[in-house]
Design a protein around this motif. Sequence first.
Motif, PDB file in Angstrom:
ATOM      1  N   SER A 409     -19.709  -3.579 -14.075  1.00  0.00           N
ATOM      2  CA  SER A 409     -19.074  -4.796 -13.558  1.00  0.00           C
ATOM      3  C   SER A 409     -17.557  -4.652 -13.591  1.00  0.00           C
ATOM      4  O   SER A 409     -16.857  -5.072 -12.654  1.00  0.00           O
ATOM      5  N   ARG A 410     -17.036  -4.057 -14.654  1.00  0.00           N
ATOM      6  CA  ARG A 410     -15.590  -3.813 -14.710  1.00  0.00           C
ATOM      7  C   ARG A 410     -15.171  -2.844 -13.607  1.00  0.00           C
ATOM      8  O   ARG A 410     -14.099  -2.986 -13.010  1.00  0.00           O
ATOM      9  N   LEU A 411     -16.031  -1.854 -13.336  1.00  0.00           N
ATOM     10  CA  LEU A 411     -15.716  -0.903 -12.269  1.00  0.00           C
ATOM     11  C   LEU A 411     -15.676  -1.602 -10.918  1.00  0.00           C
ATOM     12  O   LEU A 411     -14.818  -1.297 -10.078  1.00  0.00           O
ATOM     13  N   HIS A 412     -16.595  -2.555 -10.676  1.00  0.00           N
ATOM     14  CA  HIS A 412     -16.551  -3.330  -9.431  1.00  0.00           C
ATOM     15  C   HIS A 412     -15.226  -4.087  -9.313  1.00  0.00           C
ATOM     16  O   HIS A 412     -14.599  -4.111  -8.242  1.00  0.00           O
ATOM     17  N   LEU A 413     -14.817  -4.732 -10.398  1.00  0.00           N
ATOM     18  CA  LEU A 413     -13.552  -5.457 -10.374  1.00  0.00           C
ATOM     19  C   LEU A 413     -12.391  -4.499 -10.122  1.00  0.00           C
ATOM     20  O   LEU A 413     -11.471  -4.802  -9.350  1.00  0.00           O
ATOM     21  N   LEU A 414     -12.447  -3.330 -10.764  1.00  0.00           N
ATOM     22  CA  LEU A 414     -11.375  -2.352 -10.611  1.00  0.00           C
ATOM     23  C   LEU A 414     -11.315  -1.812  -9.188  1.00  0.00           C
ATOM     24  O   LEU A 414     -10.227  -1.632  -8.630  1.00  0.00           O
ATOM     25  N   THR A 415     -12.474  -1.569  -8.585  1.00  0.00           N
ATOM     26  CA  THR A 415     -12.464  -1.071  -7.202  1.00  0.00           C
ATOM     27  C   THR A 415     -11.963  -2.149  -6.242  1.00  0.00           C
ATOM     28  O   THR A 415     -11.309  -1.840  -5.239  1.00  0.00           O
ATOM     29  N   GLY A 416     -12.273  -3.401  -6.539  1.00  0.00           N
ATOM     30  CA  GLY A 416     -11.739  -4.482  -5.712  1.00  0.00           C
ATOM     31  C   GLY A 416     -10.224  -4.559  -5.790  1.00  0.00           C
ATOM     32  O   GLY A 416      -9.539  -4.772  -4.779  1.00  0.00           O
ATOM     33  N   ILE A 417      -9.690  -4.377  -6.994  1.00  0.00           N
ATOM     34  CA  ILE A 417      -8.235  -4.347  -7.158  1.00  0.00           C
ATOM     35  C   ILE A 417      -7.666  -3.124  -6.449  1.00  0.00           C
ATOM     36  O   ILE A 417      -6.669  -3.200  -5.713  1.00  0.00           O
ATOM     37  N   GLY A 418      -8.326  -1.977  -6.666  1.00  0.00           N
ATOM     38  CA  GLY A 418      -7.837  -0.736  -6.082  1.00  0.00           C
ATOM     39  C   GLY A 418      -7.849  -0.734  -4.568  1.00  0.00           C
ATOM     40  O   GLY A 418      -7.041  -0.049  -3.931  1.00  0.00           O
ATOM     41  N   ALA A 419      -8.762  -1.501  -3.979  1.00  0.00           N
ATOM     42  CA  ALA A 419      -8.832  -1.551  -2.519  1.00  0.00           C
ATOM     43  C   ALA A 419      -7.512  -1.998  -1.910  1.00  0.00           C
ATOM     44  O   ALA A 419      -7.205  -1.662  -0.763  1.00  0.00           O
ATOM     45  N   TYR A 420      -6.722  -2.747  -2.683  1.00  0.00           N
ATOM     46  CA  TYR A 420      -5.437  -3.232  -2.173  1.00  0.00           C
ATOM     47  C   TYR A 420      -4.248  -2.525  -2.820  1.00  0.00           C
ATOM     48  O   TYR A 420      -3.217  -2.333  -2.173  1.00  0.00           O
ATOM     49  N   LEU A 421      -4.366  -2.111  -4.070  1.00  0.00           N
ATOM     50  CA  LEU A 421      -3.270  -1.377  -4.692  1.00  0.00           C
ATOM     51  C   LEU A 421      -3.086   0.000  -4.070  1.00  0.00           C
ATOM     52  O   LEU A 421      -1.985   0.567  -4.120  1.00  0.00           O
ATOM     53  N   THR A 422      -4.159   0.555  -3.499  1.00  0.00           N
ATOM     54  CA  THR A 422      -4.006   1.873  -2.876  1.00  0.00           C
ATOM     55  C   THR A 422      -3.078   1.834  -1.669  1.00  0.00           C
ATOM     56  O   THR A 422      -2.453   2.856  -1.341  1.00  0.00           O
ATOM     57  N   ALA A 423      -2.967   0.683  -1.002  1.00  0.00           N
ATOM     58  CA  ALA A 423      -2.084   0.594   0.173  1.00  0.00           C
ATOM     59  C   ALA A 423      -0.626   0.875  -0.196  1.00  0.00           C
ATOM     60  O   ALA A 423       0.018   1.753   0.401  1.00  0.00           O
ATOM     61  N   PRO A 424      -0.044   0.159  -1.177  1.00  0.00           N
ATOM     62  CA  PRO A 424       1.332   0.508  -1.547  1.00  0.00           C
ATOM     63  C   PRO A 424       1.447   1.909  -2.141  1.00  0.00           C
ATOM     64  O   PRO A 424       2.500   2.546  -2.018  1.00  0.00           O
ATOM     65  N   LEU A 425       0.377   2.411  -2.775  1.00  0.00           N
ATOM     66  CA  LEU A 425       0.429   3.777  -3.296  1.00  0.00           C
ATOM     67  C   LEU A 425       0.504   4.792  -2.168  1.00  0.00           C
ATOM     68  O   LEU A 425       1.234   5.794  -2.260  1.00  0.00           O
ATOM     69  N   TRP A 426      -0.269   4.555  -1.078  1.00  0.00           N
ATOM     70  CA  TRP A 426      -0.173   5.439   0.083  1.00  0.00           C
ATOM     71  C   TRP A 426       1.229   5.383   0.675  1.00  0.00           C
ATOM     72  O   TRP A 426       1.798   6.412   1.083  1.00  0.00           O
ATOM     73  N   LEU A 427       1.800   4.196   0.739  1.00  0.00           N
ATOM     74  CA  LEU A 427       3.142   4.054   1.287  1.00  0.00           C
ATOM     75  C   LEU A 427       4.159   4.796   0.422  1.00  0.00           C
ATOM     76  O   LEU A 427       5.031   5.513   0.937  1.00  0.00           O
TER      77      LEU A 427
END
Length: 728
Positions: A409-427
Amino acid sequence: MDAALSRERPPEVTDQSGCERAPRSAPPLPSDAPLAMPVQSLGRGVRRKAKDAAESMRLRRFVLLGASAALTAFAAHEMYLVLQVAGLTLLEQVVLVLFVVLFAWVAFSFVVNVIGFVLSFRSLRGRLTIDETGELPALSSRTALLFPVYNESAAHVMGRLQAIHESLSNLHALPHFDFFVLSDTTRADVWMAEEAAFHAVRASTSDHERIFYRHRRHNKGRKAGNIADWVQRFGARYEFMVVLDADSVMRGETLVRLAGAMQRSPHVGLIQTLPIIVNGSTLFARLQQFANRLYGPMLGRGLAWWHGSESNYWGHNAILRTRAFAEHAGLPTLRGRKPIGGEIMSHDFVEAALLRRGGWSVCIAPGLGGSYEESPPALSDFSVRDRRWAQGNLQHLGVLSARGLHPVSRLHLLTGIGAYLTAPLWLLFLLAGILIALQAQYIRPEYFPGGFSLFPQWPAQDPVRAAWVFAGTMALLFLPKLLAWMAMLVHGEQRRGFGGGSRSLMGVLLEMIVSGLIAPVMMLDQSLTVAATLSGRDVGWNVQRRDDDALPWAQVARVYAGHTVFGALLAIAAYAVSWALFLWMTPVIAGLLLAIPLAGLTADARLGRLLRRIGLLLVPEERMPPSILLRADELAQQMARRLAPLDAVARLSSNEALVDAHRAMIEPQPRPRGDVDVDLVVGIARLDEAATPEDVRTMLSERELLAVLSDARGFEQLVALIGRIPPR
């Protein structure tokens, strides 16, 4: 005939305008059946073991994480060799860290898809099995179908509801299902249209005992609060509830199988279906529809394989055990200021995690069909929804540390967060790449850094190995799409549904190209949203546009002018550094420079229909449309013709039956003593001053009119004026 439909009904009344009036003996809501829904604590909680927890899940998850880690380690080593030709500079270390984080994200998704590809050729068996084709189960339970709506098209919502009603009726399953439209609408015109459509559906189905409507004066808690309000008021009457979105449709057979699976599995708290996107007309919607239909089943099988009884919830097209939800999924208010604090916006992930903490299994049914939804018609509409999701997922930073949550369940929450944090990381990764190239070309080397050395440390990279790393990363991104296409080819009926092997491959290539161009635009959008959210700005809860009307080019230009400017600056910077860097960044630069024509053309329904005529981006639901989708569309069109485009006051003035029906729907609004409803007080005061029909429309604000319509005294004062207000 269904016994419920053959019962004697009280006669209906039709007013002079031809609008049906519900029988006075049929209230808009059933009697209350309260069910306590205590707020859960994130600081306290003990995880209970799911009764169907399978030991094999540990091995499956070890394989998934191990394979992802192995791919990431190999890629990290190769990237290290690319950058360390003459030793790592600080900037190169930053790039390496960003690359490892981003590649791990890509590798994890790749492995899940490969697992789904393998499972596409064999039967997927798990602890939860739903017979997809056999005889329908006999039901002994009652299920509520919940339609939370927020300023949606009343005609489309009620058309879909009636189509589901008819589908269940054809299966003689209606006695086991009730329908609730739960309105959080904040526009008076839409509210009155909803009520008119609600009574029209009751009259059309002759079912005043199972179709209900409730409008909330204050939409506290948004959608999650809407559902919680229903649970606390009516939940004790129903073993299960199915949550649908305003654009959701589910076949009666699917609903019966879901309810039957819940009956057979008393340890299961939630079963999530994989909705199929349908009814796409614009190019953007058709691309989303094609990708969802072709790639989604493979991904769904991969997810189900490792999720087990710790799956996730996507907020709609799912069945939930009502008492389990009430006991364990009451959402707390997060500490801190908005937008990170406050009411939880992306409630579904958190509700699934809390259900699992309480010992209930949360499962996916990847092979169960008959579950449908729609896509936003344009990139700009998708971005509006995406901004809301981004803020909601980032809120989960305050939930990650909750006590007692299952690691998955924590991993699901983390992937949900990561789905958007990865955008600024790619930038950041792209910008750091430009700086490294700039460093290598223009900045003089630092001689003998960090102490004695015989040679200077020259910033340098291995361009050949860098090309291979880039190619490998792209392969992990795009290979799953080709695997999904290959898996589809072995099923003859599916292959024909997608237009055949050649046309479907052309569709895959087209989807890859357009989605590749859109990706930089979304990256910039999401980066700005993340920055705004973390800085304390609230994106709000905007109404979702669902129609496919063409967007004005001037509006598109305003929205995406900034993307174009940023793309131009990026192109100038890359070209100034080196021609090679400019070529390497061409996909990103092209997407940003073309943002305006890309957003405008993909929002064009004419282009989407043209591609459909020539057989591109086809899906099986277009070649062989499910009857329930055809019926829902037919009923929505019929309802739209019946609901003339009137404002709230005009609709009431032209429909005596609606006035009586609305009067019966008004419920007392409890308020603490001394608490004044300012909108209501001002609204009534302005009604006192209304001297002409136009005064009512112009003097009352939207909020004041809503308050008047929600109050018995205020409504009677409005009704007294209705006779002097002609329809408009």
